[in-house]
Design a protein around this motif. Sequence first.
Motif, PDB file in Angstrom:
ATOM      1  N   GLU A  26      42.097  48.317  48.893  1.00 31.89           N
ATOM      2  CA  GLU A  26      40.713  48.753  49.102  1.00 31.89           C
ATOM      3  C   GLU A  26      40.573  50.245  48.808  1.00 31.89           C
ATOM      4  O   GLU A  26      39.568  50.689  48.257  1.00 31.89           O
ATOM      5  CB  GLU A  26      40.244  48.443  50.521  1.00 31.89           C
ATOM      6  N   ARG A  72      40.250  50.581  45.116  1.00 30.42           N
ATOM      7  CA  ARG A  72      38.916  50.118  44.709  1.00 30.42           C
ATOM      8  C   ARG A  72      37.852  51.178  45.007  1.00 30.42           C
ATOM      9  O   ARG A  72      36.949  51.415  44.204  1.00 30.42           O
ATOM     10  CB  ARG A  72      38.572  48.805  45.402  1.00 30.42           C
ATOM     11  N   ARG A 108      38.072  53.931  42.434  1.00 31.37           N
ATOM     12  CA  ARG A 108      37.528  53.493  41.152  1.00 31.37           C
ATOM     13  C   ARG A 108      36.005  53.408  41.166  1.00 31.37           C
ATOM     14  O   ARG A 108      35.366  53.532  40.130  1.00 31.37           O
ATOM     15  CB  ARG A 108      38.107  52.127  40.749  1.00 31.37           C
ATOM     16  N   ALA A 109      35.415  53.212  42.328  1.00 28.76           N
ATOM     17  CA  ALA A 109      33.965  53.087  42.443  1.00 28.76           C
ATOM     18  C   ALA A 109      33.257  54.433  42.509  1.00 28.76           C
ATOM     19  O   ALA A 109      32.034  54.502  42.367  1.00 28.76           O
ATOM     20  CB  ALA A 109      33.611  52.259  43.680  1.00 28.76           C
ATOM     21  N   GLU A 111      44.602  44.274  39.440  1.00 29.24           N
ATOM     22  CA  GLU A 111      43.189  43.940  39.613  1.00 29.24           C
ATOM     23  C   GLU A 111      42.414  45.096  40.252  1.00 29.24           C
ATOM     24  O   GLU A 111      41.250  45.316  39.936  1.00 29.24           O
ATOM     25  CB  GLU A 111      43.034  42.682  40.459  1.00 29.24           C
ATOM     26  N   ALA A 112      43.058  45.815  41.151  1.00 29.50           N
ATOM     27  CA  ALA A 112      42.411  46.963  41.804  1.00 29.50           C
ATOM     28  C   ALA A 112      42.363  48.171  40.880  1.00 29.50           C
ATOM     29  O   ALA A 112      41.777  49.184  41.208  1.00 29.50           O
ATOM     30  CB  ALA A 112      43.149  47.319  43.095  1.00 29.50           C
ATOM     31  N   LYS A 113      43.006  48.057  39.716  1.00 26.35           N
ATOM     32  CA  LYS A 113      43.053  49.104  38.689  1.00 26.35           C
ATOM     33  C   LYS A 113      43.946  50.277  39.061  1.00 26.35           C
ATOM     34  O   LYS A 113      43.655  51.423  38.741  1.00 26.35           O
ATOM     35  CB  LYS A 113      41.650  49.552  38.307  1.00 26.35           C
TER      36      LYS A 113
END
Length: 73
Positions: free
Chosen positions: A8, A11, A14-15, A41-43
């Motif tokens: 998280e 994430r 990245r946001a 997937e979370a980059k």
Amino acid sequence: MPGIDRLEAVRLLRADLATVNTPVIMVSAQARVEVLRKAKEAKAFDFLVKPWQEGELEWRVKNALEEAPGNAA
């Protein structure tokens, strides 16, 4: 960080426009395919499994800084 896990946290980075290109190297003692898949997937930029070899962390950090989007190097 209380309240959120490492995936998280990636994430959230990245946001946010201020940290979207910050390279994140995740570290875990678990080398299971599922853990690696979730990191991708979370980059996360890279993934390091504990224990690592001498010099490996330094090499990965150097690589991340050189290849990070927007790097002026």
